[in-house]
Design an enzyme around this catalytic site. Structure first.
Site, PDB file in Angstrom:
ATOM      1  N   HIS A  46     -51.445   6.876  27.975  1.00  0.00           N
ATOM      2  CA  HIS A  46     -50.955   6.833  29.361  1.00  0.00           C
ATOM      3  C   HIS A  46     -49.493   6.370  29.436  1.00  0.00           C
ATOM      4  O   HIS A  46     -48.950   5.826  28.459  1.00  0.00           O
ATOM      5  CB  HIS A  46     -51.831   5.876  30.166  1.00  0.00           C
ATOM      6  N   ARG A  97     -54.671   2.892  34.674  1.00  0.00           N
ATOM      7  CA  ARG A  97     -53.428   3.419  34.102  1.00  0.00           C
ATOM      8  C   ARG A  97     -53.656   4.772  33.417  1.00  0.00           C
ATOM      9  O   ARG A  97     -52.756   5.612  33.376  1.00  0.00           O
ATOM     10  CB  ARG A  97     -52.771   2.393  33.163  1.00  0.00           C
ATOM     11  N   GLU A 124     -59.327   1.493  26.442  1.00  0.00           N
ATOM     12  CA  GLU A 124     -58.553   0.889  25.365  1.00  0.00           C
ATOM     13  C   GLU A 124     -59.483   0.039  24.502  1.00  0.00           C
ATOM     14  O   GLU A 124     -60.545  -0.417  24.950  1.00  0.00           O
ATOM     15  CB  GLU A 124     -57.411   0.048  25.963  1.00  0.00           C
ATOM     16  N   HIS A 223     -55.528   5.700  25.635  1.00  0.00           N
ATOM     17  CA  HIS A 223     -54.753   4.473  25.414  1.00  0.00           C
ATOM     18  C   HIS A 223     -54.239   4.466  23.974  1.00  0.00           C
ATOM     19  O   HIS A 223     -54.698   5.256  23.141  1.00  0.00           O
ATOM     20  CB  HIS A 223     -55.646   3.264  25.659  1.00  0.00           C
TER      21      HIS A 223
HETATM   22  O1  LIG Z   1     -54.111  -3.137  25.230  1.00  0.00           O
HETATM   23  C1  LIG Z   1     -52.885  -3.032  25.264  1.00  0.00           C
HETATM   24  O2  LIG Z   1     -52.139  -3.935  25.666  1.00  0.00           O
HETATM   25  C2  LIG Z   1     -52.236  -1.717  24.817  1.00  0.00           C
HETATM   26  C3  LIG Z   1     -52.199  -1.599  23.334  1.00  0.00           C
HETATM   27  O3  LIG Z   1     -51.671  -2.726  22.764  1.00  0.00           O
HETATM   28  P1  LIG Z   1     -51.179  -2.689  21.242  1.00  0.00           P
HETATM   29  O4  LIG Z   1     -52.330  -2.236  20.401  1.00  0.00           O
HETATM   30  O5  LIG Z   1     -49.989  -1.752  21.154  1.00  0.00           O
HETATM   31  O6  LIG Z   1     -50.794  -4.127  20.977  1.00  0.00           O
HETATM   32  O7  LIG Z   1     -53.021  -0.673  25.258  1.00  0.00           O
HETATM   33  P2  LIG Z   1     -52.548   0.478  26.272  1.00  0.00           P
HETATM   34  O8  LIG Z   1     -51.221   0.046  26.855  1.00  0.00           O
HETATM   35  O9  LIG Z   1     -52.401   1.756  25.499  1.00  0.00           O
HETATM   36  O10 LIG Z   1     -53.639   0.568  27.287  1.00  0.00           O
END
Ligand SMILES: O=C(O)[C@@H](COP(=O)(O)O)OP(=O)(O)O
Length: 293
Positions: A46, A97, A124, A223
């Site tokens: 996203h 998101r 995610e 994600h």
């Molecule tokens: O969970 C989060 O903060 C990020 C990934 O974090 P990192 O694995 O890059 O630390 O997920 P997204 O922005 O894609 O939803």
């Protein structure tokens, strides 16, 4: 005319080491096999989320897109429209998101009517007790290597979230999680990338693949880590190499597959290649004590 260049991971010091080596091996394998592409699928992370600016692990917390994230999602839609793509179905997670990215992208393409299907299985990765913490502070306290392992290793699971965590109730009392194909009690409390692939793969095999086999052009608005898990599966990326795969926000990745769903060529990150490399560096830098200028 799109400039499409093969990329996997860019790390300002050694990016092109394992990443490029992996790409080169993949390209050689694809040349040798002479397999014909039968299917195409887009996988994308996203647009930038609001917590990216604060450098906090967002995971299952339902943050919206930042202003830049909205622009990224619209730009993706314009890019795909200019390239002449017609989407048939978009899959998202249950997180706003990811859903907003799909909506904005479809709007920019003038294809708002295309069905959007949501599933927790594209959520995610669940970062457990790390949710809400600042990555740079974590790097200061635990070391950059530990933070890299937490973020990028294949089978390391961070400590689980429990009821004392400030975001526990916000996540588990959310009505959206009573719509899942598992009970709330069985939803994850922390996940490794391996765990993400294990909960995602049945959905890929049972729901997404049949759509693609019907000839539909599918886009997955996921994600950073749910997309990494899927790419690991589709591209056959090893447990060791996946550590060096970092995905930028708001960048469609085109994957071409043969009739057996094996990749026929290296995946392609679409868009301005210099901007994509800078975006990957930005994500990598989030885990450093000091961010590079
Ligand atoms: O969970 C989060 O903060 C990020 C990934 O974090 P990192 O694995 O890059 O630390 O997920 P997204 O922005 O894609 O939803």
């Amino acid at each position: 005319m799109l400039s499409m260049v093969i990329q996997i991971s860019v790390n300002s010091h050694d990016c092109t080491t394992i990443g490029t080596d992996f790409v080169t091996r993949r390209a050689a394998a694809a040349r040798q096999s002479f397999r014909m592409s039968k299917y195409k699928v887009f996988v994308m992370r996203h647009g930038e989320g609001a917590w990216t600016k604060e450098n906090r692990f967002c995971s299952w917390v339902d943050q919206r897109l930042s202003e830049d994230g909205v622009k990224e999602a619209l730009a993706c839609g314009h890019l795909l429209k200019e390239a002449g793509y017609h989407l048939d179905v978009v899959f998202t997670s249950l997180l706003s998101r990811s859903i907003h990215t799909a909506w904005l992208l479809l709007e920019a393409m003038g294809q708002e009517w295309v069905p959007v299907v949501r599933t927790w299985r594209l959520n995610e990765r669940h970062y457990g007790a790390l949710i809400g913490l600042n990555r740079a502070e974590m790097a200061l306290n635990h070391g950059e290597e530990q933070v890299k392992q937490w973020r990028r290793s294949y089978d390391l699971t961070p400590p689980p979230i429990d009821e004392s965590h400030p975001y526990f109730l916000e996540i588990y009392n959310d009505r959206r999680y009573s719509t899942c194909d598992v009970s709330k009690e069985d939803l994850p409390k922390s996940e490794s990338l391996k765990d993400v692939l294990e909960r995602l793969q049945p959905y890929w095999d049972g729901t997404i693949v049949p759509e693609i086999k019907q000839g539909k052009l599918v886009l997955i608005s996921g994600h950073g880590n749910s997309c990494r898990a899927l790419l690991k599966h589709l591209e056959g990326i090893s447990d060791a190499d996946i550590v060096n795969v970092t995905l930028p926000t708001g960048t469609p990745i085109l994957i071409e597959l043969d009739e057996n769903f094996r990749p026929t060529k290296p995946m392609q990150l679409l868009g301005d290649q210099k901007a994509i490399q800078a975006a990957i560096r930005k994500v990598e830098d989030q885990g450093k004590v000091k961010q590079r200028a």
